[in-house]
Design a protein around this motif. Structure first.
Motif, PDB file in Angstrom:
ATOM      1  N   GLY A 149      73.275  36.808 -19.692  1.00  0.00           N
ATOM      2  CA  GLY A 149      73.957  35.527 -19.736  1.00  0.00           C
ATOM      3  C   GLY A 149      75.066  35.460 -18.706  1.00  0.00           C
ATOM      4  O   GLY A 149      75.379  36.434 -18.033  1.00  0.00           O
ATOM      5  N   GLY A 150      75.658  34.272 -18.576  1.00  0.00           N
ATOM      6  CA  GLY A 150      76.747  34.121 -17.637  1.00  0.00           C
ATOM      7  C   GLY A 150      76.982  32.684 -17.255  1.00  0.00           C
ATOM      8  O   GLY A 150      76.510  31.760 -17.933  1.00  0.00           O
ATOM      9  N   LEU A 151      77.726  32.523 -16.167  1.00  0.00           N
ATOM     10  CA  LEU A 151      78.086  31.215 -15.652  1.00  0.00           C
ATOM     11  C   LEU A 151      77.256  30.921 -14.403  1.00  0.00           C
ATOM     12  O   LEU A 151      77.143  31.773 -13.514  1.00  0.00           O
ATOM     13  CB  LEU A 151      79.575  31.202 -15.306  1.00  0.00           C
ATOM     14  CG  LEU A 151      80.143  29.953 -14.651  1.00  0.00           C
ATOM     15  CD1 LEU A 151      80.056  28.776 -15.601  1.00  0.00           C
ATOM     16  CD2 LEU A 151      81.590  30.199 -14.222  1.00  0.00           C
ATOM     17  N   VAL A 152      76.691  29.720 -14.348  1.00  0.00           N
ATOM     18  CA  VAL A 152      75.850  29.352 -13.213  1.00  0.00           C
ATOM     19  C   VAL A 152      76.030  27.874 -12.916  1.00  0.00           C
ATOM     20  O   VAL A 152      76.354  27.085 -13.825  1.00  0.00           O
ATOM     21  CB  VAL A 152      74.367  29.695 -13.519  1.00  0.00           C
ATOM     22  CG1 VAL A 152      73.832  28.845 -14.661  1.00  0.00           C
ATOM     23  CG2 VAL A 152      73.503  29.575 -12.284  1.00  0.00           C
ATOM     24  N   GLN A 153      75.827  27.507 -11.672  1.00  0.00           N
ATOM     25  CA  GLN A 153      75.881  26.097 -11.282  1.00  0.00           C
ATOM     26  C   GLN A 153      74.584  25.397 -11.701  1.00  0.00           C
ATOM     27  O   GLN A 153      73.514  26.020 -11.777  1.00  0.00           O
ATOM     28  CB  GLN A 153      76.061  25.964  -9.779  1.00  0.00           C
ATOM     29  CG  GLN A 153      77.386  26.497  -9.264  1.00  0.00           C
ATOM     30  CD  GLN A 153      78.563  25.667  -9.750  1.00  0.00           C
ATOM     31  OE1 GLN A 153      78.502  24.434  -9.786  1.00  0.00           O
ATOM     32  NE2 GLN A 153      79.630  26.341 -10.154  1.00  0.00           N
ATOM     33  N   ALA A 154      74.684  24.120 -11.947  1.00  0.00           N
ATOM     34  CA  ALA A 154      73.492  23.324 -12.254  1.00  0.00           C
ATOM     35  C   ALA A 154      72.476  23.485 -11.127  1.00  0.00           C
ATOM     36  O   ALA A 154      72.836  23.488  -9.942  1.00  0.00           O
ATOM     37  CB  ALA A 154      73.857  21.866 -12.435  1.00  0.00           C
ATOM     38  N   ASN A 184      65.107  28.542 -14.975  1.00  0.00           N
ATOM     39  CA  ASN A 184      65.269  27.936 -13.649  1.00  0.00           C
ATOM     40  C   ASN A 184      65.704  26.487 -13.802  1.00  0.00           C
ATOM     41  O   ASN A 184      65.590  25.901 -14.877  1.00  0.00           O
ATOM     42  CB  ASN A 184      63.964  28.003 -12.868  1.00  0.00           C
ATOM     43  CG  ASN A 184      63.494  29.415 -12.610  1.00  0.00           C
ATOM     44  OD1 ASN A 184      64.302  30.339 -12.464  1.00  0.00           O
ATOM     45  ND2 ASN A 184      62.185  29.604 -12.559  1.00  0.00           N
ATOM     46  N   SER A 185      66.208  25.930 -12.716  1.00  0.00           N
ATOM     47  CA  SER A 185      66.641  24.519 -12.701  1.00  0.00           C
ATOM     48  C   SER A 185      67.540  24.222 -13.886  1.00  0.00           C
ATOM     49  O   SER A 185      67.351  23.227 -14.601  1.00  0.00           O
ATOM     50  CB  SER A 185      65.415  23.597 -12.705  1.00  0.00           C
ATOM     51  OG  SER A 185      64.586  23.852 -11.601  1.00  0.00           O
ATOM     52  N   LEU A 186      68.516  25.061 -14.089  1.00  0.00           N
ATOM     53  CA  LEU A 186      69.389  24.924 -15.251  1.00  0.00           C
ATOM     54  C   LEU A 186      70.193  23.639 -15.194  1.00  0.00           C
ATOM     55  O   LEU A 186      70.627  23.187 -14.120  1.00  0.00           O
ATOM     56  CB  LEU A 186      70.310  26.133 -15.362  1.00  0.00           C
ATOM     57  CG  LEU A 186      69.634  27.375 -15.945  1.00  0.00           C
ATOM     58  CD1 LEU A 186      70.397  28.634 -15.596  1.00  0.00           C
ATOM     59  CD2 LEU A 186      69.484  27.239 -17.444  1.00  0.00           C
TER      60      LEU A 186
END
Length: 121
Positions: free
Chosen positions: A9-14, A83-85
């Protein structure tokens, strides 16, 4: 004793991607279905994806075409490729596994501790 330990898990950009892993360990005779649920703040826990021991899969409509569930039986591990979060994918993700610890006991569900996925819009 059986433990499910999640990672990834973690932090990700859209628009970005993350891969979650969940490894089961302990006294395990066999594992039936495995899968992922998620819970966003103020919402009920919801199914994300499941995979049977024969690798048949099922997905929530909201993640179809973007998420892929897979498993590696030799490692008692289930994966979730995301993908494509989107911002709305932000939640705590929990894995589960339906496990037989020994014969002739009945299978039961075991759960991981959860891993946070945060998607910035």
């Amino acid at each position: 004793q059986v433990q499910l330990v999640e990672s990834g898990g973690g932090l990700v950009q859209a628009g970005g991607s993350l891969r979650l892993s969940c490894a089961a360990s302990g006294t395990i005779f066999s594992i039936n279905g495995m899968g992922w649920y998620r819970q966003a703040p103020g919402k009920q826990r919801e199914l994300v994806a499941t995979i049977t021991s024969g690798s048949s899969t099922r997905y929530a409509d909201s993640v179809k075409g973007r998420f892929t569930i897979s498993r590696e039986n030799a490692k008692n591990t289930v994966y979730l490729q995301m993908n494509s979060l989107k911002f709305e994918d932000t939640a705590v993700y929990y894995c589960y596994a339906n496990i037989v610890i020994r014969v002739p006991t009945q299978p039961r569900d075991y759960w991981g501790q959860g891993t946070q996925v945060t998607v910035n819009s």
